[in-house]
Design an enzyme around this catalytic site. Structure first.
Site, PDB file in Angstrom:
ATOM      1  CB  SER A 153      20.246  19.704  49.863  1.00  0.00           C
ATOM      2  OG  SER A 153      19.283  19.611  48.836  1.00  0.00           O
ATOM      3  CE  LYS A 156      21.700  18.519  45.857  1.00  0.00           C
ATOM      4  NZ  LYS A 156      20.468  18.654  46.637  1.00  0.00           N
ATOM      5  CB  SER A 210      21.594  22.776  46.887  1.00  0.00           C
ATOM      6  OG  SER A 210      21.215  21.677  47.661  1.00  0.00           O
ATOM      7  CE  LYS A 315      24.451  20.938  49.543  1.00  0.00           C
ATOM      8  NZ  LYS A 315      23.377  21.955  49.664  1.00  0.00           N
TER       9      LYS A 315
END
Length: 389
Positions: A153, A156, A210, A315
């Site tokens: 992720s 993202k 997420s 992130k």
């Protein structure tokens, strides 16, 4: 004469009677005591058996009580109503169980490449690490930073960059559809099919929590659809000089989304320039509205809520092929630092590695020139990694 003889016999009889009686009583007492002794002897083994049985039963009850899940009573208010729930308490696994779980943990692409055998002076749990001074681009720490691996992720973050670059209307209401359901990893989502949210809210929970369906909906509602969105992601990577990077989806569920730590440091530096991405990725918790239904989301990185961390952008990511991943921009010891950790082992290991790097930087001399700030030298060389492109 006869009477005298009779009297003597009677006297003799009376004299003998107490002795016989006494003898009879002693015999009876002796017999009674013998009987009691025999009965006690018979009962002794039975008592031991009973005591053992009771002890065993108490141990079984104690073990059953120990194995019984502990429940915690939680009270919360849902739509103005008081709701009481009971949830099991999580217990720390014993060392043996933890070792067994680790032994059967899925092998990551980094493991297959042998990157987990690379040692470093800080004993990081991440197979890949890269730390730079954001202002000077000086490399502070490096470990397998040029190897392209699945990034989960972390993908993202590029999704957010493409959305903000496109300058699409953030207040436009978008709908989650069946096309956003994950049929690759079959991951769960709190967003039901049919939920309607603004692009702003979808972007927020994409970066903060997420949320996979939110990331999919953002790509699907891009001009030209998801394919055009992924093409824009790859074009942006090429523009930034991220030569080890490739994207195939907007969420990172596919292990074919790959990048190197050096490339991701470039992405973090660029994403940090966008105020919206900084805000959305570091919000500790948020409340959003999906089709009129209020939903509460928390950040996947608990460090953002800690007062002793000054995090500007972050992130997290995880799939089996990638392991635990984390990218962050933070102010540490008076300098802006970009940190990248890939293929970390253990749920808390990536944030623990960030803590190790932070303490190491804080222990460096106050002088900020290159001569004063020397990074640990990685002497162990990693095996050649397979081509993941």
């Amino acid at each position: 004469m006869f009477k005298l003889a009779l009297a003597a016999i009677v006297s003799a009889l009376f004299a003998l009677t107490p002795v016989q009686a006494a003898g009879a009583g002693a015999g009876a007492t002796e017999k009674a005591q013998t009987s009691k002794t025999k009965k006690a002897a018979k009962k002794a083994p039975k008592r031991k058996v009973v005591r053992k049985a009771k002890r065993a039963k108490r141990q079984d009850v104690a073990k059953a009580d120990e194995d019984r899940p502990r429940m915690v009573r939680r009270v919360k208010t849902v739509r103005g109503k008081r709701v009481v729930t009971y949830v099991p308490v999580r217990r720390a696994a014993v060392a043996g169980a933890a070792v067994a779980a680790a032994a059967y943990a899925p092998r990551t692409m980094g493991d297959i490449a042998g990157l987990n055998k690379t040692e470093d002076p800080l004993a990081l749990r991440s197979s890949v690490a890269f730390v730079i001074d954001q202002n000077s681009s000086e490399v502070l720490f490096e470990k397998n930073a040029n190897v392209a691996l699945p990034i989960a992720s972390i993908t993202k973050l590029m999704t957010g960059v493409v959305v903000t670059d496109a300058k699409q209307d953030l207040d436009e209401v978008l709908q989650v559809t069946d096309a956003d359901v994950d049929r690759h990893k079959f991951s769960s989502s709190r967003l039901p099919v049919g939920a309607r949210m603004t692009r702003r809210e979808l972007l927020h929970i994409t970066l903060m929590s997420s949320e996979n369906r939110a990331a999919s909906a953002l790509g699907r509602n891009y001009p030209g659809g998801k394919e055009a969105f992924v093409a824009a992601m790859n074009a942006k990577a090429k523009e930034l000089g991220m030569n080890d990077t490739r994207y195939v989806d907007t969420s990172g569920l596919s292990s074919q989304n790959v990048s190197s730590a050096r490339d991701l440091a470039k992405l973090v530096t660029v994403a940090h320039r966008e105020p919206l991405l900084r805000e959305f990725s570091t919000t500790p918790k948020s409340t959003v509205s999906a089709s009129g239904r209020t939903m509460h989301y928390n950040n996947t990185n608990y460090l953002v809520a800690l007062p002793d961390w000054n995090i500007g952008l972050q992130k997290t990511g995880f799939i089996n092929e990638a392991g635990r991943c984390l990218v962050m921009q933070a102010m540490i010891h008076g300098r802006n630092v970009v940190m990248v950790f890939l293929d970390s082992k253990g749920k808390m290991s990536r944030t623990a590695d960030a803590g190790r790097i932070r303490r190491w930087i804080e222990a460096l001399p106050d002088r900020m020139d290159v001569d004063a700030v020397r990074t640990p030298t990685i002497t162990a060389s990693a095996p050649a990694a397979p081509d993941l492109h």
